[in-house]
Design a protein around this motif. Structure first.
Motif, PDB file in Angstrom:
ATOM      1  N   VAL A  60      97.491 -94.484 -63.783  1.00  0.00           N
ATOM      2  CA  VAL A  60      96.739 -95.720 -63.999  1.00  0.00           C
ATOM      3  C   VAL A  60      96.283 -95.832 -65.451  1.00  0.00           C
ATOM      4  CG1 VAL A  60      94.624 -96.958 -63.395  1.00  0.00           C
ATOM      5  CG2 VAL A  60      96.027 -95.945 -61.613  1.00  0.00           C
ATOM      6  N   CYS A  61      95.817 -94.707 -66.028  1.00  0.00           N
ATOM      7  CA  CYS A  61      95.395 -94.717 -67.428  1.00  0.00           C
ATOM      8  C   CYS A  61      96.538 -95.085 -68.351  1.00  0.00           C
ATOM      9  CB  CYS A  61      94.810 -93.349 -67.810  1.00  0.00           C
ATOM     10  SG  CYS A  61      93.205 -93.003 -67.060  1.00  0.00           S
ATOM     11  N   ASP A  62      97.713 -94.484 -68.109  1.00  0.00           N
ATOM     12  CA  ASP A  62      98.868 -94.790 -68.958  1.00  0.00           C
ATOM     13  C   ASP A  62      99.274 -96.256 -68.828  1.00  0.00           C
ATOM     14  OD1 ASP A  62      98.898 -92.178 -69.806  1.00  0.00           O
ATOM     15  OD2 ASP A  62     100.432 -91.531 -68.364  1.00  0.00           O
ATOM     16  N   ILE A  63      99.287 -96.742 -67.592  1.00  0.00           N
ATOM     17  CA  ILE A  63      99.670 -98.153 -67.390  1.00  0.00           C
ATOM     18  C   ILE A  63      98.649 -99.077 -68.061  1.00  0.00           C
ATOM     19  CG2 ILE A  63      99.950 -99.951 -65.644  1.00  0.00           C
ATOM     20  CD1 ILE A  63     101.061 -97.824 -63.786  1.00  0.00           C
ATOM     21  N   THR A  64      97.377 -98.761 -67.901  1.00  0.00           N
ATOM     22  CA  THR A  64      96.325 -99.587 -68.513  1.00  0.00           C
ATOM     23  C   THR A  64      96.419 -99.530 -70.028  1.00  0.00           C
ATOM     24  OG1 THR A  64      94.912 -99.127 -66.617  1.00  0.00           O
ATOM     25  CG2 THR A  64      93.853 -99.982 -68.590  1.00  0.00           C
ATOM     26  N   ARG A  65      96.689 -98.362 -70.570  1.00  0.00           N
ATOM     27  CA  ARG A  65      96.815 -98.204 -72.027  1.00  0.00           C
ATOM     28  C   ARG A  65      97.957 -99.047 -72.560  1.00  0.00           C
ATOM     29  NH1 ARG A  65      94.969 -94.021 -75.336  1.00  0.00           N
ATOM     30  NH2 ARG A  65      96.110 -93.761 -77.306  1.00  0.00           N
TER      31      ARG A  65
ATOM     32  N   LEU B 244      97.799-102.374 -75.062  1.00  0.00           N
ATOM     33  CA  LEU B 244      98.595-102.495 -76.293  1.00  0.00           C
ATOM     34  C   LEU B 244      99.469-103.740 -76.265  1.00  0.00           C
ATOM     35  CD1 LEU B 244      99.656 -98.748 -76.811  1.00  0.00           C
ATOM     36  CD2 LEU B 244      97.890-100.011 -78.046  1.00  0.00           C
ATOM     37  N   LEU B 245     100.083-104.000 -75.119  1.00  0.00           N
ATOM     38  CA  LEU B 245     100.924-105.194 -75.013  1.00  0.00           C
ATOM     39  C   LEU B 245     100.081-106.465 -75.141  1.00  0.00           C
ATOM     40  CD1 LEU B 245     103.729-106.365 -74.464  1.00  0.00           C
ATOM     41  CD2 LEU B 245     103.238-106.212 -72.008  1.00  0.00           C
TER      42      LEU B 245
ATOM     43  N   THR C 116      86.392 -99.989 -66.403  1.00  0.00           N
ATOM     44  CA  THR C 116      87.217-100.207 -65.211  1.00  0.00           C
ATOM     45  C   THR C 116      87.923 -98.917 -64.801  1.00  0.00           C
ATOM     46  OG1 THR C 116      87.566-102.504 -65.863  1.00  0.00           O
ATOM     47  CG2 THR C 116      89.095-101.579 -64.240  1.00  0.00           C
ATOM     48  N   LEU C 117      88.439 -98.182 -65.800  1.00  0.00           N
ATOM     49  CA  LEU C 117      89.093 -96.909 -65.501  1.00  0.00           C
ATOM     50  C   LEU C 117      88.101 -95.904 -64.906  1.00  0.00           C
ATOM     51  CD1 LEU C 117      91.471 -96.397 -68.568  1.00  0.00           C
ATOM     52  CD2 LEU C 117      92.097 -96.918 -66.203  1.00  0.00           C
ATOM     53  N   ALA C 118      86.871 -95.872 -65.441  1.00  0.00           N
ATOM     54  CA  ALA C 118      85.852 -94.958 -64.899  1.00  0.00           C
ATOM     55  C   ALA C 118      85.539 -95.298 -63.452  1.00  0.00           C
ATOM     56  CB  ALA C 118      84.597 -95.012 -65.760  1.00  0.00           C
ATOM     57  N   ALA C 119      85.419 -96.614 -63.176  1.00  0.00           N
ATOM     58  CA  ALA C 119      85.165 -97.016 -61.794  1.00  0.00           C
ATOM     59  C   ALA C 119      86.340 -96.666 -60.897  1.00  0.00           C
ATOM     60  CB  ALA C 119      84.884 -98.515 -61.748  1.00  0.00           C
ATOM     61  N   THR C 120      87.541 -96.873 -61.424  1.00  0.00           N
ATOM     62  CA  THR C 120      88.746 -96.522 -60.657  1.00  0.00           C
ATOM     63  C   THR C 120      88.797 -95.026 -60.381  1.00  0.00           C
ATOM     64  OG1 THR C 120      89.927 -98.363 -61.679  1.00  0.00           O
ATOM     65  CG2 THR C 120      91.256 -96.642 -60.622  1.00  0.00           C
ATOM     66  N   ARG C 121      88.447 -94.237 -61.408  1.00  0.00           N
ATOM     67  CA  ARG C 121      88.442 -92.787 -61.228  1.00  0.00           C
ATOM     68  C   ARG C 121      87.439 -92.370 -60.158  1.00  0.00           C
ATOM     69  NH1 ARG C 121      86.845 -89.706 -66.489  1.00  0.00           N
ATOM     70  NH2 ARG C 121      84.920 -90.833 -66.011  1.00  0.00           N
ATOM     71  N   GLY C 122      86.249 -92.978 -60.165  1.00  0.00           N
ATOM     72  CA  GLY C 122      85.259 -92.659 -59.137  1.00  0.00           C
ATOM     73  C   GLY C 122      85.754 -93.002 -57.754  1.00  0.00           C
TER      74      GLY C 122
END
Length: 538
Positions: A51-56, A60-61, A179-185
């Motif tokens: 998810v982090c890679d996709i979000t990153r 960028l895009l 959002t990533l932190a919430a997703t991780r939780g």
């Protein structure tokens, strides 16, 4: 037919294996917990990293598309030199909370217009100094993306392109990080729920399909060990546990069958033992009767022979005393020979009678110091030893035994007397008495340096009326009963008697007495108690 039999001591008192506090169920649950935690943690971490890679890449895009849109918007104003319009454009862009800084540069790289949403103009000018033609997009820290995009001027037909300048864009991505932190939780919360649900589920499954069948099989095994040969597992599972239970049932069938065969054989054996015991008792009864008849016969023979011998001796004595002066010397000598032969035969009859009584009439036992007994015998034979220049050596390490004193004394006396009688040396004769303990037997040896006994005559010397025949023993006095008495006496103590010799090299007479049979009464009782315990345990 299953023959009932008493349970053995080993089966009824079978030691139970103490169950360890970490049983199979807990061990399996711990293993499952580790596997579930490891698997779920690895999956959650992999999912979060994906998810982090996709979000990153998405950020960028998105930043690249924004920079392209800004460059297209600023192209006309930059070409026309409308810098106020560019300022308004930059201010409009920074109104978006996700845009931290916007600047427009000419083809020489000089900033012609800029705007900042967070007030950090100097910071962003420092980090956005790129050539106008450079294309760049990169992360700055965790919360920003810096983008450099050239502005390309095209003619109306889009055939010719030339560099007009560039745009610099700093985007704020802290919302993405949140959002990533919430997703991780959420991911780890779901993983924790999966783990806490999987652990009790695995525990229950382990109990149902592994621990429960094994404990049932263990209980059945203990029943079989305690003597319940009808115990069977009878599992229906088609897994390894069912295969183990099937193997156990097969083993139990074989054990039960072998036990029934063994019990049947034991019954037959007990019947045969009872029959053999009855036969042995009858044979012992017949033997006892024969021995009693033999003893009575010997007593009668001894009495019947002794009576005429005493009459003969009395007549010879009366004649020699009454007519001594009238009878020639030759007749007196013959009368004396008659008296001597009568005494000899009477002594022989007494020895034969005593030989027959050795096994049937046992004497009372007492502790006897063999060394002291041999010292007394040395004094008894002192005259014969001195007159014939024979040295008698006695081993000082002689034991103290619980025996019949008179008969053991008779054994040593007969052997030492034989050694003295058959000593052919005029001087230098030697007799040695020694002892050693060999494999639970007291072994005594009476060794001499006399004429020796030929090998073909060594067995016969222990028979009644048999004597060794050498050139030096024909004149020795003897009846041929002494060594027979020796063998008979030692046999009553589970011993043996034998001789090793060679002509001209002396003879060594050996006899053994069992250490158990000659032990003190308390020791014998203890040995008998140990034997009974071994028999009962067997």
């Amino acid at each position: 037919m299953d023959v009932a039999a008493p349970k053995s001591k080993s089966s009824t008192n079978m030691p139970m294996v103490r169950r360890h506090c970490f049983g199979l169920q807990l061990k399996s649950a711990i293993i499952i917990t580790y596997i579930v935690i490891g698997t779920v943690s690895a999956g959650a971490w992999y999912y979060y990293k994906t998810v982090c890679d996709i979000t990153r890449r998405s950020d960028l895009l998105h930043a690249q598309k924004l920079s392209q849109a800004l460059s297209l918007a600023a192209e006309g104003d930059l070409r026309s030199g409308r810098f106020s319009a560019l300022d308004n454009l930059a201010k409009d862009w920074v109104k978006d909370k996700h845009v931290a800084y916007v600047s427009v540069v000419d083809k020489g790289g000089q900033v012609v217009s800029f705007a900042s949403g967070d007030g950090k103009v100097g910071l962003w000018e420092k980090h956005t100094k790129f050539p106008a033609a450079q294309v760049s997009i990169k992360h700055h820290g965790e919360n920003h993306i810096i983008v450099a995009q050239p502005i390309v001027a095209r003619d109306q037909l889009w055939y010719n392109e030339r560099l007009a300048g560039g745009v610099r864009l700093v985007l704020l991505i802290d919302a993405t990080r949140k959002t990533l932190a919430a997703t991780r939780g959420k991911i780890f919360s779901i993983a924790a729920i999966i783990v806490f649900c999987a652990i009790p589920t695995g525990y229950i499954l382990v109990w149902q399909f592994m621990v429960r069948p094994i404990r049932k099989l263990a209980r059945i095994t203990h029943r079989l060990a305690r003597g319940d040969y009808s115990a069977r597992a009878e599992f229906t599972q088609r897994d390894e546990t069912g295969e183990l239970a099937s193997a156990f049932d097969h083993m139990a069938d074989q054990v039960s069958s072998m036990r029934n065969e063994l019990l049947a054989n034991n019954v037959q054996l007990e019947q045969k033992v009872a029959e053999r015991t009855e036969d042995l008792q009858r044979a012992n009864g017949r033997l006892y009767d024969e021995m009693r008849d033999k003893e009575e016969f010997l007593r009668a023979v001894s009495h019947d022979l002794n009576a005429p011998l005493r009459n003969i001796a009395g007549m010879a004595t009366m004649i020699s005393m009454k007519w001594r002066d009238e009878i020639p010397e030759e007749a007196l000598a013959r009368l004396q020979r008659i008296q001597t032969n009568v005494d000899r035969e009477t002594s022989l009859l007494e020895e034969l009678l005593e030989l027959s009584r050795i096994k049937t009439r046992r004497q009372s036992r007492q502790l006897v110091d063999i060394g002291q007994m041999l010292g007394e015998l040395a004094e008894t034979f002192e005259y014969e030893l001195t007159s014939r220049a024979i040295e008698l050596k006695i081993d000082p390490s002689m034991p103290t035994l619980n025996v019949e004193p008179n008969r053991i004394r008779q054994v040593f006396q007969n052997l030492i007397d034989n050694a003295i009688k058959y000593m052919h040396r005029q001087a230098g004769g030697r007799i040695c008495v020694s002892h050693k303990l060999v494999e639970g037997m007291h072994e005594f040896c009476i060794n001499d340096n006399g004429p020796g006994i030929p090998a073909d005559q060594q067995d016969r010397v222990f028979c009644v009326f048999r004597r060794g025949d050498t050139g030096n023993t024909s004149g020795a006095d003897g009846k041929g009963v002494g060594l027979a008495v020796v063998r008979t006496v030692v046999s009553t103590y589970d011993g043996q008697a034998w001789v090793t010799s060679a002509p001209g090299q002396g003879a060594s007479f050996f006899f053994t007495l069992s250490a158990k049979a000659t032990a003190e009464q308390k020791v014998q009782q203890e040995l008998q108690r140990e034997v009974r315990q071994e028999i009962s345990c067997g």
